[in-house]
Scaffold this motif. Structure first.
Motif, PDB file in Angstrom:
ATOM      1  N   GLY A   1       0.812  -1.214   0.000  1.00  0.00           N
ATOM      2  CA  GLY A   1       0.000   0.000   0.000  1.00  0.00           C
ATOM      3  C   GLY A   1       0.847   1.266   0.000  1.00  0.00           C
ATOM      4  N   ARG A   2       0.199   2.343  -0.426  1.00  0.00           N
ATOM      5  CA  ARG A   2       0.844   3.647  -0.335  1.00  0.00           C
ATOM      6  C   ARG A   2      -0.135   4.647   0.275  1.00  0.00           C
ATOM      7  NH1 ARG A   2      -0.812   3.617  -5.765  1.00  0.00           N
ATOM      8  NH2 ARG A   2      -1.924   5.534  -6.263  1.00  0.00           N
ATOM      9  N   VAL A   3       0.424   5.707   0.826  1.00  0.00           N
ATOM     10  CA  VAL A   3      -0.447   6.758   1.349  1.00  0.00           C
ATOM     11  C   VAL A   3      -0.262   7.994   0.488  1.00  0.00           C
ATOM     12  CG1 VAL A   3      -0.721   6.081   3.767  1.00  0.00           C
ATOM     13  CG2 VAL A   3       1.333   7.310   3.084  1.00  0.00           C
ATOM     14  N   GLU A   4      -1.352   8.736   0.349  1.00  0.00           N
ATOM     15  CA  GLU A   4      -1.268  10.009  -0.365  1.00  0.00           C
ATOM     16  C   GLU A   4      -1.370  11.124   0.665  1.00  0.00           C
ATOM     17  OE1 GLU A   4      -3.524  10.337  -3.938  1.00  0.00           O
ATOM     18  OE2 GLU A   4      -2.878   8.365  -4.624  1.00  0.00           O
ATOM     19  N   ILE A   5      -0.519  12.114   0.477  1.00  0.00           N
ATOM     20  CA  ILE A   5      -0.362  13.168   1.478  1.00  0.00           C
ATOM     21  C   ILE A   5      -0.475  14.523   0.786  1.00  0.00           C
ATOM     22  CG2 ILE A   5       1.335  14.207   3.063  1.00  0.00           C
ATOM     23  CD1 ILE A   5       2.531  11.290   3.267  1.00  0.00           C
ATOM     24  N   ALA A   6      -1.311  15.392   1.381  1.00  0.00           N
ATOM     25  CA  ALA A   6      -1.448  16.744   0.818  1.00  0.00           C
ATOM     26  C   ALA A   6      -0.696  17.725   1.708  1.00  0.00           C
ATOM     27  CB  ALA A   6      -2.924  17.132   0.774  1.00  0.00           C
ATOM     28  N   GLY A   7      -0.039  18.675   1.065  1.00  0.00           N
ATOM     29  CA  GLY A   7       0.663  19.728   1.801  1.00  0.00           C
ATOM     30  C   GLY A   7       0.540  21.023   1.035  1.00  0.00           C
ATOM     31  N   PRO A   8       1.057  22.097   1.577  1.00  0.00           N
ATOM     32  CA  PRO A   8       0.958  23.385   0.881  1.00  0.00           C
ATOM     33  C   PRO A   8       1.569  23.326  -0.524  1.00  0.00           C
ATOM     34  CG  PRO A   8       1.694  23.701   3.119  1.00  0.00           C
ATOM     35  CD  PRO A   8       1.686  22.230   2.893  1.00  0.00           C
ATOM     36  N   GLY A   9       2.549  22.437  -0.720  1.00  0.00           N
ATOM     37  CA  GLY A   9       3.200  22.345  -2.039  1.00  0.00           C
ATOM     38  C   GLY A   9       2.493  21.413  -3.003  1.00  0.00           C
ATOM     39  N   GLY A  10       1.404  20.785  -2.601  1.00  0.00           N
ATOM     40  CA  GLY A  10       0.710  19.838  -3.478  1.00  0.00           C
ATOM     41  C   GLY A  10       0.652  18.454  -2.861  1.00  0.00           C
ATOM     42  N   MET A  11       0.493  17.448  -3.725  1.00  0.00           N
ATOM     43  CA  MET A  11       0.319  16.065  -3.249  1.00  0.00           C
ATOM     44  C   MET A  11       1.614  15.283  -3.396  1.00  0.00           C
ATOM     45  SD  MET A  11      -2.869  15.650  -2.390  1.00  0.00           S
ATOM     46  CE  MET A  11      -3.021  13.873  -2.362  1.00  0.00           C
ATOM     47  N   ARG A  12       1.828  14.334  -2.505  1.00  0.00           N
ATOM     48  CA  ARG A  12       2.898  13.362  -2.696  1.00  0.00           C
ATOM     49  C   ARG A  12       2.372  11.998  -2.259  1.00  0.00           C
ATOM     50  NH1 ARG A  12       6.422  12.504   2.107  1.00  0.00           N
ATOM     51  NH2 ARG A  12       5.489  13.612   3.862  1.00  0.00           N
ATOM     52  N   ALA A  13       2.994  10.936  -2.783  1.00  0.00           N
ATOM     53  CA  ALA A  13       2.586   9.581  -2.403  1.00  0.00           C
ATOM     54  C   ALA A  13       3.838   8.816  -1.982  1.00  0.00           C
ATOM     55  CB  ALA A  13       1.902   8.887  -3.571  1.00  0.00           C
ATOM     56  N   ILE A  14       3.720   8.075  -0.894  1.00  0.00           N
ATOM     57  CA  ILE A  14       4.862   7.265  -0.430  1.00  0.00           C
ATOM     58  C   ILE A  14       4.359   5.877  -0.028  1.00  0.00           C
ATOM     59  CG2 ILE A  14       6.341   9.164   0.389  1.00  0.00           C
ATOM     60  CD1 ILE A  14       5.301   8.578   3.258  1.00  0.00           C
ATOM     61  N   PRO A  15       5.249   4.867  -0.107  1.00  0.00           N
ATOM     62  CA  PRO A  15       4.843   3.548   0.417  1.00  0.00           C
ATOM     63  C   PRO A  15       4.533   3.675   1.901  1.00  0.00           C
ATOM     64  CG  PRO A  15       6.925   3.403  -0.812  1.00  0.00           C
ATOM     65  CD  PRO A  15       6.617   4.860  -0.659  1.00  0.00           C
ATOM     66  N   VAL A  16       3.559   2.904   2.376  1.00  0.00           N
ATOM     67  CA  VAL A  16       3.146   3.006   3.785  1.00  0.00           C
ATOM     68  C   VAL A  16       4.348   2.842   4.715  1.00  0.00           C
ATOM     69  CG1 VAL A  16       1.730   1.935   5.590  1.00  0.00           C
ATOM     70  CG2 VAL A  16       0.779   2.289   3.316  1.00  0.00           C
ATOM     71  N   GLU A  17       5.271   1.948   4.359  1.00  0.00           N
ATOM     72  CA  GLU A  17       6.400   1.713   5.282  1.00  0.00           C
ATOM     73  C   GLU A  17       7.262   2.959   5.476  1.00  0.00           C
ATOM     74  OE1 GLU A  17       7.488  -1.281   1.953  1.00  0.00           O
ATOM     75  OE2 GLU A  17       8.994  -1.475   3.511  1.00  0.00           O
ATOM     76  N   GLU A  18       7.229   3.884   4.513  1.00  0.00           N
ATOM     77  CA  GLU A  18       8.049   5.102   4.657  1.00  0.00           C
ATOM     78  C   GLU A  18       7.383   6.166   5.514  1.00  0.00           C
ATOM     79  OE1 GLU A  18       9.399   6.505   0.841  1.00  0.00           O
ATOM     80  OE2 GLU A  18      10.186   4.518   0.340  1.00  0.00           O
ATOM     81  N   LEU A  19       6.156   5.878   5.944  1.00  0.00           N
ATOM     82  CA  LEU A  19       5.462   6.852   6.786  1.00  0.00           C
ATOM     83  C   LEU A  19       6.012   6.838   8.215  1.00  0.00           C
ATOM     84  CD1 LEU A  19       3.007   8.813   6.934  1.00  0.00           C
ATOM     85  CD2 LEU A  19       1.633   6.863   7.662  1.00  0.00           C
ATOM     86  N   PHE A  20       6.491   5.674   8.641  1.00  0.00           N
ATOM     87  CA  PHE A  20       6.837   5.517  10.062  1.00  0.00           C
ATOM     88  C   PHE A  20       8.305   5.783  10.320  1.00  0.00           C
ATOM     89  CE2 PHE A  20       3.168   2.957   9.009  1.00  0.00           C
ATOM     90  CZ  PHE A  20       2.244   3.505   9.890  1.00  0.00           C
ATOM     91  N   VAL A  21       8.563   6.623  11.336  1.00  0.00           N
ATOM     92  CA  VAL A  21       9.934   7.043  11.620  1.00  0.00           C
ATOM     93  C   VAL A  21      10.399   6.499  12.970  1.00  0.00           C
ATOM     94  CG1 VAL A  21      11.380   9.077  12.058  1.00  0.00           C
ATOM     95  CG2 VAL A  21       9.692   9.124  10.222  1.00  0.00           C
ATOM     96  N   ASP A  22       9.569   6.633  13.993  1.00  0.00           N
ATOM     97  CA  ASP A  22       9.949   6.195  15.346  1.00  0.00           C
ATOM     98  C   ASP A  22       8.661   6.106  16.171  1.00  0.00           C
ATOM     99  OD1 ASP A  22      11.480   5.528  17.557  1.00  0.00           O
ATOM    100  OD2 ASP A  22      12.927   7.130  17.249  1.00  0.00           O
ATOM    101  N   PHE A  23       8.777   5.784  17.455  1.00  0.00           N
ATOM    102  CA  PHE A  23       7.606   5.740  18.325  1.00  0.00           C
ATOM    103  C   PHE A  23       6.801   7.034  18.165  1.00  0.00           C
ATOM    104  CE2 PHE A  23      10.292   2.834  20.881  1.00  0.00           C
ATOM    105  CZ  PHE A  23       9.400   1.783  21.023  1.00  0.00           C
ATOM    106  N   TYR A  24       5.559   6.952  17.763  1.00  0.00           N
ATOM    107  CA  TYR A  24       4.668   8.112  17.642  1.00  0.00           C
ATOM    108  C   TYR A  24       5.219   9.196  16.717  1.00  0.00           C
ATOM    109  CZ  TYR A  24       2.394   5.836  21.535  1.00  0.00           C
ATOM    110  OH  TYR A  24       1.776   4.900  22.325  1.00  0.00           O
ATOM    111  N   GLN A  25       6.110   8.841  15.830  1.00  0.00           N
ATOM    112  CA  GLN A  25       6.664   9.827  14.888  1.00  0.00           C
ATOM    113  C   GLN A  25       6.505   9.323  13.471  1.00  0.00           C
ATOM    114  OE1 GLN A  25      10.686  11.255  15.313  1.00  0.00           O
ATOM    115  NE2 GLN A  25      10.448  11.242  17.536  1.00  0.00           N
ATOM    116  N   THR A  26       5.988  10.189  12.612  1.00  0.00           N
ATOM    117  CA  THR A  26       5.847   9.817  11.208  1.00  0.00           C
ATOM    118  C   THR A  26       6.593  10.835  10.349  1.00  0.00           C
ATOM    119  OG1 THR A  26       3.897  11.172  10.811  1.00  0.00           O
ATOM    120  CG2 THR A  26       3.505   8.950  11.666  1.00  0.00           C
ATOM    121  N   SER A  27       6.655  10.531   9.057  1.00  0.00           N
ATOM    122  CA  SER A  27       7.335  11.458   8.151  1.00  0.00           C
ATOM    123  C   SER A  27       6.407  12.580   7.676  1.00  0.00           C
ATOM    124  CB  SER A  27       7.923  10.693   6.953  1.00  0.00           C
ATOM    125  OG  SER A  27       6.899   9.999   6.280  1.00  0.00           O
ATOM    126  N   LEU A  28       5.193  12.651   8.242  1.00  0.00           N
ATOM    127  CA  LEU A  28       4.282  13.763   7.893  1.00  0.00           C
ATOM    128  C   LEU A  28       4.846  15.070   8.431  1.00  0.00           C
ATOM    129  CD1 LEU A  28       0.787  12.293   8.879  1.00  0.00           C
ATOM    130  CD2 LEU A  28       1.523  12.913   6.567  1.00  0.00           C
TER     131      LEU A  28
END
Ligand SMILES: Cc1cc2nc3c(=O)[nH]c(=O)nc-3n(C[C@H](O)[C@H](O)[C@H](O)COP(=O)(O)OP(=O)(O)OC[C@H]3O[C@@H](n4cnc5c(N)ncnc54)[C@H](O)[C@@H]3O)c2cc1C
Length: 292
Positions: free
Chosen positions: A133-160
């Motif tokens: 799976g992948r997640v789609e993410i909206a930000g002020p600069g537009g949309m980006r999509a990343i694999p779900v595994e790249e969302l998680f960084v550490d305990f309670y921390q994501t790449s959002l």
């Protein structure tokens, strides 16, 4: 709880703009199942809550042969559990949802909040990663999509980023001759957060019943969900046997780095990984053999 301003944007763009404007002081509010607990405990003290629930377009569940399954960020656990579309195309997900939390949390908790919280004792991320799976993410600069595994960084921390909103999860159509199984174990009660959750997907070769590739994803045994790549490599190219499933379980148990918590010590979690990987691999394989 400290007082806060409550904002209700009508679009994703407006929400991202508000998050940027109040950077460092704002939090997205979806179902509130996670956020309100942490605010009551004083662990989060936002000055601004940006409630995204009124934004149209974040509640869809749809499937088509090209994109696969699209689940909007505001879809609740209960909606996934009861969705005919999910049951038809990804029954593993509907089944897993039956064991998530309790009916109260399932009715309000959203898929976006489940992932964006970065909470390690959860279920969905393992399944999404196994299904590529992948997640789609909206930000002020537009949309980006990343694999779900790249969302998680550490305990309670994501790449959002602070001004980004997770808008949807997309699961590609299941490959031919594939099977997926999720097994989780709770040490206290079936409606508690999992102690360990394991998702395995097996894809068989087109002309033989040997494994073309495997995904073995471990949850709740570390700060972020992780793939047991040694176990995956062990399964690839082989035909199924109970002994192979056992060896995959042993490999995953050796290569993971569990962090002991209230729901199990490091040794306990390692032992659970061995058992659950063995079971999930055997079931995923059985399903793949029965798949078209
Ligand atoms: C008692 C209990 C038991 C639970 N058991 C389980 C379980 O067994 N399995 C399991 O998987 N989970 C479990 N959970 C976790 C639960 O699934 C999540 O708390 C829930 O899904 C969070 O969704 P929410 O919409 O309520 O998020 P919220 O509480 O509104 O938000 C959570 C976090 O994510 C951020 N956020 C929310 N949505 C977005 C978005 N779209 N974009 C960017 N950031 C966003 C918020 O700012 C906040 O930091 C449990 C929770 C509780 C309270």
């Amino acid at each position: 709880m400290r007082s806060f301003d409550y904002l209700e944007p009508g679009s994703v763009e407006e929400a991202c703009g508000l998050l940027r404007q109040h950077r460092g002081e704002a939090r997205v509010y979806a179902g509130g199942a996670h956020l309100t607990i942490l605010m009551k405990q004083g662990l989060y003290r936002p000055r601004v809550l940006v409630n995204i629930k009124k934004i149209a377009g974040l509640r869809e569940i749809r499937f088509d042969a090209e994109s696969g399954l699209v689940i909007g960020a505001l879809v609740t656990h209960r909606e996934i559990e009861t969705s005919a579309v999910v049951r038809r195309h990804f029954p593993v997900l509907a089944e897993a949802e039956r064991e998530v939390a309790n009916i109260r949390v399932r009715n309000v908790g959203t898929v976006g909040g489940n992932l964006a919280s970065g909470e390690p004792l959860t279920d969905l991320s393992q399944i999404f990663i196994a299904l590529e799976g992948r997640v789609e993410i909206a930000g002020p600069g537009g949309m980006r999509a990343i694999p779900v595994e790249e969302l998680f960084v550490d305990f309670y921390q994501t790449s959002l980023q602070e001004d980004e909103i997770l808008t949807k999860v997309v699961l590609p159509p299941p490959p031919a001759r594939s099977g997926v199984c999720y097994v989780r174990f709770s040490s206290s009660s079936v409606v508690d957060k999992p102690s360990v959750g394991v998702a395995v997907r097996i894809r068989l070769q087109a002309d033989r019943d040997a494994c073309a590739d495997a995904r073995v994803v471990l949850g709740c045994v570390g700060p972020v969900p992780s793939r047991a790549r040694g176990a995956e490599a062990l399964l690839a190219g082989k035909e199924f046997s109970q002994e192979l499933a056992e060896r995959a379980g042993e490999a995953a148990s050796r290569e993971c780095s569990p962090v002991g918590d209230l729901r199990g010590s490091e040794e306990y979690k390692r032992a659970m990984v061995r058992t659950l990987v063995r079971r999930a691999a055997a079931k995923a394989w059985e399903q793949a053999l029965g798949a078209a």
